[in-house]
Design a protein around this motif. Structure first.
Motif, mmCIF file in Angstrom:
data_model
loop_
_atom_site.group_PDB
_atom_site.id
_atom_site.type_symbol
_atom_site.label_atom_id
_atom_site.label_comp_id
_atom_site.label_asym_id
_atom_site.label_seq_id
_atom_site.Cartn_x
_atom_site.Cartn_y
_atom_site.Cartn_z
ATOM 1 N N THR A 47 0.836 -1.202 0.000
ATOM 2 C CA THR A 47 0.000 0.000 0.000
ATOM 3 C C THR A 47 0.873 1.255 0.000
ATOM 4 O O THR A 47 0.622 2.198 -0.755
ATOM 5 N N GLU A 48 1.918 1.236 0.826
ATOM 6 C CA GLU A 48 2.808 2.400 0.855
ATOM 7 C C GLU A 48 3.522 2.568 -0.485
ATOM 8 O O GLU A 48 3.630 3.680 -1.001
ATOM 9 N N LEU A 49 3.974 1.449 -1.058
ATOM 10 C CA LEU A 49 4.652 1.540 -2.353
ATOM 11 C C LEU A 49 3.708 2.074 -3.423
ATOM 12 O O LEU A 49 4.123 2.799 -4.326
ATOM 13 N N SER A 50 2.442 1.727 -3.326
ATOM 14 C CA SER A 50 1.510 2.212 -4.350
ATOM 15 C C SER A 50 1.232 3.699 -4.160
ATOM 16 O O SER A 50 1.040 4.426 -5.126
ATOM 17 N N HIS A 51 1.244 4.172 -2.895
ATOM 18 C CA HIS A 51 1.100 5.617 -2.675
ATOM 19 C C HIS A 51 2.300 6.370 -3.219
ATOM 20 O O HIS A 51 2.187 7.501 -3.656
ATOM 21 N N GLU A 52 3.454 5.726 -3.162
ATOM 22 C CA GLU A 52 4.658 6.363 -3.706
ATOM 23 C C GLU A 52 4.685 6.245 -5.227
ATOM 24 O O GLU A 52 5.583 6.783 -5.866
ATOM 25 N N GLY A 53 3.741 5.511 -5.789
ATOM 26 C CA GLY A 53 3.667 5.391 -7.240
ATOM 27 C C GLY A 53 4.542 4.295 -7.818
ATOM 28 O O GLY A 53 4.609 4.144 -9.029
ATOM 29 N N VAL A 54 5.203 3.546 -6.954
ATOM 30 C CA VAL A 54 6.134 2.526 -7.444
ATOM 31 C C VAL A 54 5.394 1.345 -8.072
ATOM 32 O O VAL A 54 5.844 0.755 -9.042
ATOM 33 N N ILE A 55 4.265 0.988 -7.491
ATOM 34 C CA ILE A 55 3.464 -0.118 -8.033
ATOM 35 C C ILE A 55 2.010 0.327 -8.171
ATOM 36 O O ILE A 55 1.625 1.375 -7.652
ATOM 37 N N PHE A 56 1.222 -0.449 -8.874
ATOM 38 C CA PHE A 56 -0.228 -0.248 -8.849
ATOM 39 C C PHE A 56 -0.891 -1.605 -8.817
ATOM 40 O O PHE A 56 -0.319 -2.605 -9.234
ATOM 41 N N ARG A 57 -2.112 -1.651 -8.298
ATOM 42 C CA ARG A 57 -2.786 -2.928 -8.132
ATOM 43 C C ARG A 57 -4.051 -2.969 -8.968
ATOM 44 O O ARG A 57 -4.722 -1.960 -9.163
#
Lengths: 249, 249
Positions: free
Chosen positions: A56-66
């Motif tokens: 979730t944190e990585l997705s907020h940083e834009g690194v991943i998306f789900r």
DNA sequence: AAGTGGTCTAGACCACAAC
DNA sequence: TTGTGGTCTAGACCACTTG
């Protein structure tokens, strides 16, 4: 994939780092899909909750998306971003990240009364003294950032040495005042060089030129203001990028 | 305090809303401390995990901050912010939130080949056609935002009516192409009005003036690019603010 | 139906601050 | 010692996508 347990670091941090390493080892062009959450949890020997928190944190940083029902993917575009708007970084790091050699010049120090503006922003008395520090940061020798920092005189005991203050304001206030800045509130605007401007002098600007301006009030962990500053960026040299959520449905 | 359960909304959303209402009902100047997490959980009849998730999101939005071992507090400064940089909002909403009356003028529509730039950003063929839409947004009658949107012609079946496209690009692409934009990657820079510029003409600028420029590529849920645009802001009228974390320890 | 992410709970234990 | 936030786990069940 494995976790490197270090003292004083949370499992979540270790997991994020392990995931970063995993992502870097992937051939993104071929396949940017991560294993499913349960598999990642098993690989790292942690619970799914912990994996999810990290993802979730990585997705907020834009690194991943789900994608619900499909999987988790690496965001190849975001990995290109050199200078993030949030979190904020030190100027010299910004410049180095942009691929330039960073230098700093201390151009002025003075002490004035806080006045209306300073007293408001720093939550001190208008009659209190404020230290004003002006610096220019160079990228490969060209002026890239001009900034004016202002903090209460009473934060620092004894003299203020130009040598100390040449460091980043964060390191200076941490070392000399024990203040650790954790967040800011920043307002974004623009400014133009006009002939009789300090900006023109310091930024070596002969013709009219537009600068990006950040006005930022910086707070410590206790949410007390520590300093406020005005930052002028030459956007030919320094460009911020950011992954934003859209508030539109 | 109570939760209003609505279909299709997560408990987390309801809890956040309930917390918002609670915060608004507080006299922040007197006391900005929230009840402890366990108490909030009990008040709303949810688990502490759910409260914590909501509080964590609110703290990322800058609405509250937490002090380990002490409590959770409302961030009075952040409540003043009118225009947030993240999440991004529609232009007309921005203008209204700044306290002005919002109007929009469609100044140009044309169709061109994507070319190198468009093909890269939209992940289409350089020979594919791209629709280019230029709009000016007014705040109390003064030009405040000039924007150029670009999207693949093939997204839209049939003709493109100027009346439809006068809506926000988000609504237009949602209605006509079924595309829902959820995030963007934005790069921040500046621009100056020069004599022979479209910018000068549209923004009514006689003397040299600096504009804030956002170049944004917009993605849908599947992380496919939908459109990209260039936005020019008059920062005398529109100012973004943001709560940022500091990446400095 | 199978696979995958999303939400939510109960509960244990740790870390920090203040008295 | 007490109060408060921080971390982590196991596990149940829901929602979305694809075959």
């Amino acid at each position: 994939m494995e976790i490197r347990r270090v003292k004083n670091r949370s499992l979540n941090e270790e997991v994020k780092e392990a995931l970063y390493r995993y992502i870097k080892s992937m051939d993104i062009q071929k396949n940017n899909k991560l294993p499913r959450e349960e598999a990642l949890a098993e690989m790292l020997g942690v619970s799914r909750i912990t994996i999810r928190r990290s993802l979730t944190e990585l997705s907020h940083e834009g690194v991943i998306f789900r994608k619900h029902g499909i999987g988790t993917f690496v965001n190849a575009d975001a990995l290109q971003i050199k200078i993030t708007f949030n979190p904020a970084q030190e100027f010299e790091k910004l410049i180095r990240n942009s691929g330039y050699k960073a230098e700093v010049e201390l151009v002025n120090i003075e002490i004035k009364l806080a006045g209306y503006n300073g007293s408001n922003k720093l939550q001190i008395d208008p009659e209190d003294e404020v230290v004003i520090v002006e610096k220019v940061f160079y990228a490969d020798g060209n002026p890239a950032i001009y900034c004016i920092d202002r903090f209460p005189r009473k934060l620092i005991e004894g003299d203020i040495s130009p040598n100390d203050i040449k460091l980043s304001i964060f390191e200076f206030l941490k070392a000399k005042a024990g203040k650790i800045v954790t967040r800011d509130i920043v307002e974004i605007s623009t400014a133009m060089v006009t002939e009789d401007d300090k900006l023109a002098a310091y930024m070596n600007s002969v013709k009219p030129k537009a600068f990006l301006v950040f006005e930022s009030v910086n707070f410590d962990q206790d949410n007390n203001p520590v300093f406020y500053d005005t930052e002028y960026y030459d956007t030919d040299l320094i460009r911020f990028s950011s992954c934003r959520q859209k508030d539109i449905y």
